[in-house]
Scaffold this active site. Sequence first.
Site, PDB file in Angstrom:
ATOM      1  N   ARG A 215       0.844  -1.197   0.000  1.00 11.93           N
ATOM      2  CA  ARG A 215       0.000   0.000   0.000  1.00 11.93           C
ATOM      3  C   ARG A 215       0.877   1.243   0.000  1.00 11.93           C
ATOM      4  O   ARG A 215       2.085   1.159   0.136  1.00 11.93           O
ATOM      5  CB  ARG A 215      -0.945  -0.023   1.210  1.00 11.93           C
ATOM      6  CG  ARG A 215      -0.146  -0.324   2.480  1.00 11.93           C
ATOM      7  CD  ARG A 215      -0.515   0.391   3.687  1.00 11.93           C
ATOM      8  NE  ARG A 215      -0.463   1.819   3.555  1.00 11.93           N
ATOM      9  CZ  ARG A 215       0.655   2.547   3.678  1.00 11.93           C
ATOM     10  NH1 ARG A 215       1.839   2.000   3.884  1.00 11.93           N
ATOM     11  NH2 ARG A 215       0.585   3.860   3.578  1.00 11.93           N
ATOM     12  N   GLY A 216       0.191   2.415  -0.126  1.00 13.20           N
ATOM     13  CA  GLY A 216       0.931   3.667  -0.282  1.00 13.20           C
ATOM     14  C   GLY A 216       1.101   3.891  -1.778  1.00 13.20           C
ATOM     15  O   GLY A 216       1.479   2.961  -2.511  1.00 13.20           O
ATOM     16  N   ALA A 217       0.801   5.111  -2.227  1.00  8.89           N
ATOM     17  CA  ALA A 217       0.724   5.367  -3.670  1.00  8.89           C
ATOM     18  C   ALA A 217       1.970   4.910  -4.450  1.00  8.89           C
ATOM     19  O   ALA A 217       1.852   4.174  -5.438  1.00  8.89           O
ATOM     20  CB  ALA A 217       0.420   6.843  -3.902  1.00  8.89           C
TER      21      ALA A 217
ATOM     22  N   ARG B 272      -7.398  -0.654  -7.098  1.00 12.05           N
ATOM     23  CA  ARG B 272      -7.768   0.486  -6.249  1.00 12.05           C
ATOM     24  C   ARG B 272      -7.897   1.715  -7.153  1.00 12.05           C
ATOM     25  O   ARG B 272      -7.110   1.858  -8.091  1.00 12.05           O
ATOM     26  CB  ARG B 272      -6.693   0.760  -5.163  1.00 12.05           C
ATOM     27  CG  ARG B 272      -6.596  -0.344  -4.120  1.00 12.05           C
ATOM     28  CD  ARG B 272      -5.701   0.046  -2.956  1.00 12.05           C
ATOM     29  NE  ARG B 272      -6.382   0.922  -2.014  1.00 12.05           N
ATOM     30  CZ  ARG B 272      -5.768   1.511  -0.979  1.00 12.05           C
ATOM     31  NH1 ARG B 272      -4.477   1.329  -0.776  1.00 12.05           N
ATOM     32  NH2 ARG B 272      -6.456   2.281  -0.155  1.00 12.05           N
TER      33      ARG B 272
ATOM     34  N   GLN C  20      -2.822   2.770   9.808  1.00  6.71           N
ATOM     35  CA  GLN C  20      -1.496   2.817   9.172  1.00  6.71           C
ATOM     36  C   GLN C  20      -0.502   3.614  10.018  1.00  6.71           C
ATOM     37  O   GLN C  20       0.702   3.362   9.963  1.00  6.71           O
ATOM     38  CB  GLN C  20      -1.593   3.453   7.774  1.00  6.71           C
ATOM     39  CG  GLN C  20      -2.270   2.584   6.724  1.00  6.71           C
ATOM     40  CD  GLN C  20      -3.748   2.857   6.634  1.00  6.71           C
ATOM     41  OE1 GLN C  20      -4.379   3.298   7.591  1.00  6.71           O
ATOM     42  NE2 GLN C  20      -4.340   2.602   5.483  1.00  6.71           N
TER      43      GLN C  20
ATOM     44  N   ASP D 283      -2.137  10.763  -2.440  1.00  7.69           N
ATOM     45  CA  ASP D 283      -2.456   9.691  -3.389  1.00  7.69           C
ATOM     46  C   ASP D 283      -2.705  10.215  -4.790  1.00  7.69           C
ATOM     47  O   ASP D 283      -2.461   9.527  -5.776  1.00  7.69           O
ATOM     48  CB  ASP D 283      -3.672   8.900  -2.907  1.00  7.69           C
ATOM     49  CG  ASP D 283      -3.217   7.867  -1.906  1.00  7.69           C
ATOM     50  OD1 ASP D 283      -3.021   8.227  -0.733  1.00  7.69           O
ATOM     51  OD2 ASP D 283      -2.999   6.705  -2.309  1.00  7.69           O
TER      52      ASP D 283
ATOM     53  N   ASN E 191      -5.619  12.356   0.078  1.00 11.92           N
ATOM     54  CA  ASN E 191      -4.734  11.554   0.928  1.00 11.92           C
ATOM     55  C   ASN E 191      -5.612  10.817   1.930  1.00 11.92           C
ATOM     56  O   ASN E 191      -6.842  11.018   1.974  1.00 11.92           O
ATOM     57  CB  ASN E 191      -3.697  12.442   1.627  1.00 11.92           C
ATOM     58  CG  ASN E 191      -2.609  11.621   2.306  1.00 11.92           C
ATOM     59  OD1 ASN E 191      -1.999  10.748   1.678  1.00 11.92           O
ATOM     60  ND2 ASN E 191      -2.357  11.860   3.582  1.00 11.92           N
ATOM     61  N   LYS E 192      -5.012   9.988   2.729  1.00  9.60           N
ATOM     62  CA  LYS E 192      -5.746   9.149   3.675  1.00  9.60           C
ATOM     63  C   LYS E 192      -6.816   9.917   4.419  1.00  9.60           C
ATOM     64  O   LYS E 192      -6.608  11.045   4.856  1.00  9.60           O
ATOM     65  CB  LYS E 192      -4.745   8.536   4.661  1.00  9.60           C
ATOM     66  CG  LYS E 192      -5.323   7.644   5.735  1.00  9.60           C
ATOM     67  CD  LYS E 192      -6.211   6.535   5.206  1.00  9.60           C
ATOM     68  CE  LYS E 192      -5.542   5.673   4.157  1.00  9.60           C
ATOM     69  NZ  LYS E 192      -6.488   4.784   3.443  1.00  9.60           N
TER      70      LYS E 192
HETATM   71  O1  MRU Z   1      -4.833   3.241   1.941  1.00 14.65           O
HETATM   72  P1  MRU Z   1      -3.352   3.477   1.923  1.00 14.65           P
HETATM   73  O2  MRU Z   1      -2.663   2.976   3.142  1.00 14.65           O
HETATM   74  O3  MRU Z   1      -2.717   2.987   0.642  1.00 14.65           O
HETATM   75  O4  MRU Z   1      -3.221   5.057   1.931  1.00 14.65           O
HETATM   76  C1  MRU Z   1      -1.937   5.618   1.862  1.00 14.65           C
HETATM   77  C2  MRU Z   1      -1.914   7.082   1.994  1.00 14.65           C
HETATM   78  O5  MRU Z   1      -2.915   7.746   2.081  1.00 14.65           O
HETATM   79  C3  MRU Z   1      -0.564   7.704   1.902  1.00 14.65           C
HETATM   80  O6  MRU Z   1      -0.500   8.861   2.675  1.00 14.65           O
HETATM   81  C4  MRU Z   1      -0.275   8.067   0.442  1.00 14.65           C
HETATM   82  O7  MRU Z   1      -0.464   6.949  -0.386  1.00 14.65           O
HETATM   83  C5  MRU Z   1       1.093   8.572   0.272  1.00 14.65           C
HETATM   84  S1  MRU Z   1       2.281   7.286   0.453  1.00 14.65           S
HETATM   85  C6  MRU Z   1       3.806   7.936   0.115  1.00 14.65           C
END
Ligand code: MRU
Length: 337
Positions: free
Chosen positions: A47-49, A89, A194, A235, A245-246
Amino acid sequence: MKDTLWLDDAKNALVIIDQTLLPNEEFFAELTTTEEIADAIKRLRVRGAPAIGVAAACGAYLAAKKALRDGADFYPAVRGAIAILAASRPTAHNLFWALERMEKALASADTPAASVAAMKAEAERVIDEDIASCTAIGEYGAPIFRDGMRVLTHCNAGRLAAVRYGTALAPIYRAAEKGVALKVYADETRPLLQGARLTAYELSSAGIDCTLLCDNMAAGLMAKGEIDAVIVGGDRVAANGDTANKTGTLSVAVAAKHFGIPFYVAVPYSTIDPSCSTGRDIVIEQRSPDEVTSLWYTKPMAPTDVKVYNPAFDVTPGELISAIITDRGLLRPPYRF
Ligand code: MRU
């Protein structure tokens, strides 16, 4: 320290640290099929962009290699695999950016074997560029911090969200390397935690002073004058700087604005999507109700039939963002991509 994910070409596998098991277990999973990789992205094992983009690029290459090996109807088979990965996703722009690159590599050659070679080279470039862009973000971002600053972050945008360094945490790591000691506050980040499971684990393992708090405690901490800056990842960034973002990032940004605290977003250019003119164009993923009601509990914490609102992301307007730290430098509002 091992990378978060990598391509093991000899084993025809994408290897990932399974983030659903952290912080209790460090398990590296070897994923070989398109379905496994798409499912791992969906279930946040990776996970994470930036990491999602890398996983998808490797997945597309492995699918092409397999189609060549199996003597499948090559181009339709690979395009089918790319479609499966793209459906994993919806919000992180890096996923679509990486798959577009792989699609171009696929189409760049005249034979299946040459396409596979082009896709391997492209997947490796996506990995290398991720490492380079996060390094650059660290370099450009570190000077915003002075010794002793107290910094709040939300979710995990650290090394676990990328191949090696991360985005929002890269300037913190770089500052630490230069001897600038920071006190980091990590929002636990409901509902999938997270911040608690990943950021607190990651920063503590790196020897960085880290304090965990519940999301609804952040504004109170700001009100007491105990936060000097906020830094988060993203994201998808729209052309006007609006940033998905999250979920919960927006409340942090609003509170930071109220208390006059600088609010930074750190992203590689691959997260910026100029085809979204504003944040309203960004598709926000809705996730399963059980993440809110029962996932982390031994018994349900809400009536079984209650309706649940569970968007994975929210959008922070560009005007609340003091600067966007990118791999090409720091940008200030008004943003125009
Ligand atoms: O649902 P996730 O855990 O994939 O969400 C991740 C985030 O929102 C991060 O802040 C974002 O992807 C940036 S990661 C460098």
